[in-house]
Design an enzyme around this catalytic site. Structure first.
Site, PDB file in Angstrom:
ATOM      1  CB  CYS A  71      -0.974  -0.014   1.122  1.00  0.00           C
ATOM      2  SG  CYS A  71      -0.228   0.164   2.779  1.00  0.00           S
ATOM      3  CB  CYS A  95       4.689  -0.337   1.796  1.00  0.00           C
ATOM      4  SG  CYS A  95       3.586  -1.569   2.457  1.00  0.00           S
ATOM      5  CG  ASP A 109      11.085  28.534 -33.569  1.00  0.00           C
ATOM      6  OD1 ASP A 109      11.692  29.633 -33.884  1.00  0.00           O
ATOM      7  OD2 ASP A 109      11.569  27.589 -34.351  1.00  0.00           O
ATOM      8  CG  ASP A 142      12.677  23.097 -35.153  1.00  0.00           C
ATOM      9  OD1 ASP A 142      13.082  24.375 -34.915  1.00  0.00           O
ATOM     10  OD2 ASP A 142      12.969  22.759 -36.277  1.00  0.00           O
ATOM     11  CG  ASP A 189      13.798  27.144 -30.818  1.00  0.00           C
ATOM     12  OD1 ASP A 189      13.730  28.213 -30.850  1.00  0.00           O
ATOM     13  OD2 ASP A 189      13.631  26.504 -31.874  1.00  0.00           O
TER      14      ASP A 189
END
Length: 746
Positions: free
Chosen positions: A22, A25, A437, A641, A645
């Site tokens: 549970c 633990c 961008d 990309d 950036d």
């Protein structure tokens, strides 16, 4: 691993943990590891049964970390790549199924015997041997101590570690029922054995229902690992390599960098590499989500696990094993599913104190029933207290968040959206503004020939003129020249047979060359003016119109006479406008950010349906723009990309990198969009919102279940075995609720 100044750097390892039952633990392991000298952070995931530990190798070794976990009462080992989550889950399911079968077989007669405890069931014929307390003891004992042994072991280790978990509740509840019944059985020696107040069926059925719940939970968790299972299933098992001039079929693990891999029609490409021979269409749907195969020729890159079409390819392996794109995707998904969202801390705090509170409530309930409600009725007080102990188990609470994270991030991976962690999945739903961008994100990222206009004087020889232009530009390395050469080639314009002679390029202006004996000049208006070429007013007006629309126009002259204009533009991706509309529907402010001039930026933004533009922003200024928006109180997502950036991606609240971009951008980002188009952005935000709603629903119902169940049990309205069944089903219901995310569709 040493740092540049000789300091030890932080190591990170993932442990496979077994024995957790549970949330308490998981919290206990987390606290224990976090208190160790040298451990900088520890995060335990109950659903994945893993622990992610960061530690300083100069202070503590991984073996000491494992020893600490085992000292807390659990089994641990470094997670091995050879063991897939599917194999581990299936082994766990087999063990649970066997235990459940044995437990149910022994508990069923006790369930029938329970009918004999009630006066209104006297009409049911039951054999005397079934009602015999010694027979019931014989059935209940192996269930209690053999089948239920792991509960005792877990409870002992928890108490030894000065903690309490579900095992403590189960061990206390079932032991109370079993030993009280044993006392009654022994006390009946020499007296009547009928109508004894026995609760053997309570302890046995409790254990049986708990095992049933655990089995159902394990089966449901297996479904939540579907994304990883599917990714692992994509990996090729063998590869055909050329060694010593011969083709050999070897396990994919035996392929090394530099091997030449032969990929036959219909086969999966085994490794990442570069085509050295052959051409074929490759189905990259597993990577990009695009169903249209991509033509691959010599020099093109290919990705492992994609499917070759009808041609034969020879591929030079550049990345193998854990370095391949697919292996990295699997690792990202596993880390995301095993990570914690910040909202998990709510459940962690509650779970850490919940079990001791429940034990206290059970004791109070027992005393109230024994001394006030039904004075002297020990059996009744015991039964009600057991029901309180069992109904209050916090399993559902512990599963509420991690199962949603698993299902949500897994479904996102199937859609080509890779969240690097649960915190990013949670943070994405708070975003107010999205910075896009331009180049490679909103646009294709490469210029293309969009149109050309031939002067009237050259219309009769248009094909020849275009051939001269294409031939002259073929000697240039400028991107605009490449776009013109490719664009004219796609329209069937051939190269001139004699090629270009006396080629000369003037940076920033244009080129000149002789083709078929003709002096060809191509470049800017200023460049043609330098060569005393006159361009008519109507042609200049058309050029200005094209430039206002965001296109770059080059002019061509032949033998000193103006001949044609050619427009080149970085075209907007076909999906960009619809994707921007989807982002607006989500209530997000969409902004275009670019280093281009304002006219071009606004033209592109208009095509894409973007209302806000930040133009002429230098690469280092993008991060400053993100900070400026954050200072206005906005939560900002940056989508890009390129290498330029990366600072903005790292600065933003959520950085999103296009999977078709650079490795640097993807490393700096929190989310990678494998498809390479903007439609994935709206999907990422939508699935983040759905996941957070699902988590909150799970937490609400888990807490509501306990808030409602405990008073009902304390009022004596629940039999202990019914409470056990309800507790088990509550955990299953939370997991099934989370699995709804796997049906997510935009």
């Amino acid at each position: 691993m040493k740092g540049i100044e000789g300091m030890e750097t932080t190591q990170k390892t993932t442990l496979q943990i077994s024995g957790m039952t549970c949330a308490s633990c998981a919290a206990r392991i987390e606290r224990g590891l976090s208190r160790m000298d040298g451990v900088t952070s520890a995060s335990v995931n109950l659903t994945m049964e893993t622990a992610s530990v960061e530690y300083n190798q100069a202070v503590v070794e991984v073996d000491a970390v494992i020893t600490k976990v085992e000292g807390l009462g659990f089994r641990a080992e470094v997670k091995r790549e050879s063991k897939s989550p599917v194999e581990l889950r299936q082994a766990d399911i087999r063990r649970l199924r066997n235990r459940l079968f044995f437990s149910a077989l022994l508990s069923l007669p006790l369930l029938l015997a329970m009918a004999g405890h009630f006066s209104f069931t006297d009409f049911i014929p039951l054999p005397d041997w079934l009602m015999n307390p010694w027979f019931q003891l014989a059935l209940a004992t192996p269930v209690q101590f053999y089948i239920g042994g792991p509960f005792y072991i877990g409870a002992f280790k928890a108490v030894r570690g000065r903690s309490a978990n579900m095992d403590v509740l189960v061990a206390m509840g079932t032991s109370a029922a079993y030993f009280y019944s044993l006392y009654e059985t022994v006390a009946s020696i020499g007296g009547s054995m009928h109508r004894l107040e026995l609760y053997y069926e309570t302890s046995a059925l409790l254990i049986t229902f708990l095992l049933l719940g655990k089995l159902l939970e394990a089966l449901a968790k297996g479904r939540s690992s579907r994304a990883i299972s599917a990714l692992i299933g994509l990996q090729a098992k063998t590869a055909t390599v050329i060694r010593s001039g011969e083709e050999l079929v070897v396990p994919v693990e035996a392929v090394v960098q530099g091997d030449i891999v032969v990929v036959k029609p219909g086969e999966r490409i085994a490794v990442d590499g570069v085509v050295t021979e052959g051409s074929s269409s490759v189905d990259e749907a597993m990577l990009t989500g695009e169903s249209i195969p991509v033509l691959k020729v010599e020099g093109d890159s290919v990705i492992g696990a994609t499917v070759n079409g009808t041609g034969m390819l020879r591929v030079s392996a550049t990345k193998v094993g854990k370095d391949t794109v697919l292996a990295q995707i699997i690792r990202i998904v596993e880390e995301a599913q095993g990570s914690k969202a910040p909202i998990q801390r709510i459940a962690d705090v509650i779970s850490s104190v919940f079990v001791p509170i429940v034990i206290g409530l059970a004791v109070i309930t027992f005393l109230v029933w024994l001394f006030f409600i039904e004075p002297g009725e020990l059996g009744t007080a015991l039964r009600v207290a057991i029901a309180v102990l069992v109904i209050a188990c916090p399993c559902a609470l512990g599963l509420a968040t991690p199962t949603s994270i698993m299902a949500g991030s897994g479904r996102a991976a199937e859609l080509g959206i890779l969240f690097k962690g649960g915190e990013h999945l949670e943070r994405a739903h708070r975003i107010d503004a999205v910075l896009l961008d331009k180049t490679g994100t909103v646009t294709e990222g490469k210029p293309a020939l969009t149109s050309y206009v031939v002067e009237t004087a050259f219309e009769a020889s248009q094909s020849a003129l275009l051939s001269w232009i294409r031939t002259a530009e073929s000697s240039s390395e400028h991107p605009l020249a490449g776009a013109i050469v490719s664009g004219l080639g796609e329209q069937g314009i051939p190269m001139a047979a004699g090629g270009a002679e006396q080629f000369r390029a003037v940076p920033g202006y244009g080129i000149e060359a002789f083709v078929d004996g003709r002096a060809v000049i191509i470049g800017t208006r200023r460049y043609l003016a330098m060569h005393q070429v006159e361009v008519g007013a109507s042609a200049l007006a058309e050029v200005s119109k094209l430039e206002d629309s965001g296109q770059t126009v080059v002019l061509a002259a032949v033998d000193g006479i103006y001949a044609a204009s050619l427009a080149v533009a970085d075209t907007v991706k076909p999906t960009s406008r619809a994707a921007v509309a989807s982002l607006k529907q989500l209530g997000l402010k969409v902004m275009l950010i670019t280093g281009d001039n304002a006219a071009t930026a606004h033209a592109i933004a208009k095509q894409a349906g973007i209302d806000h533009v930040l133009a002429e922003v230098l690469p280092e200024g993008k991060a400053d723009q993100v900070k400026a928006l954050q200072q206005q109180g906005m939560k900002v997502a940056m989508v890009g990309d390129g290498i330029n950036d990366a600072p903005a991606l790292a600065t933003a609240d959520v950085g999103m990198a296009m999977g078709t971009g650079t490795d640097v951008a993807m490393e700096a980002a929190d989310i990678t969009l494998m498809r390479g188009d903007l439609s994935s952005i709206a999907e990422a935000f939508a699935i983040s919102r759905k996941t957070m709603v699902n988590i909150k629903q799970n937490l609400f119902w888990a807490l509501a279940y306990n808030a409602i169940g405990i008073p009902i049990a304390a009022a004596g309205l629940l039999a202990p075995w019914v409470a056990g069944a309800a507790m088990a089903l509550s955990s299953v219901s939370v997991v099934l609720s989370s699995l709804r995310l796997q049906r997510f569709q935009r």
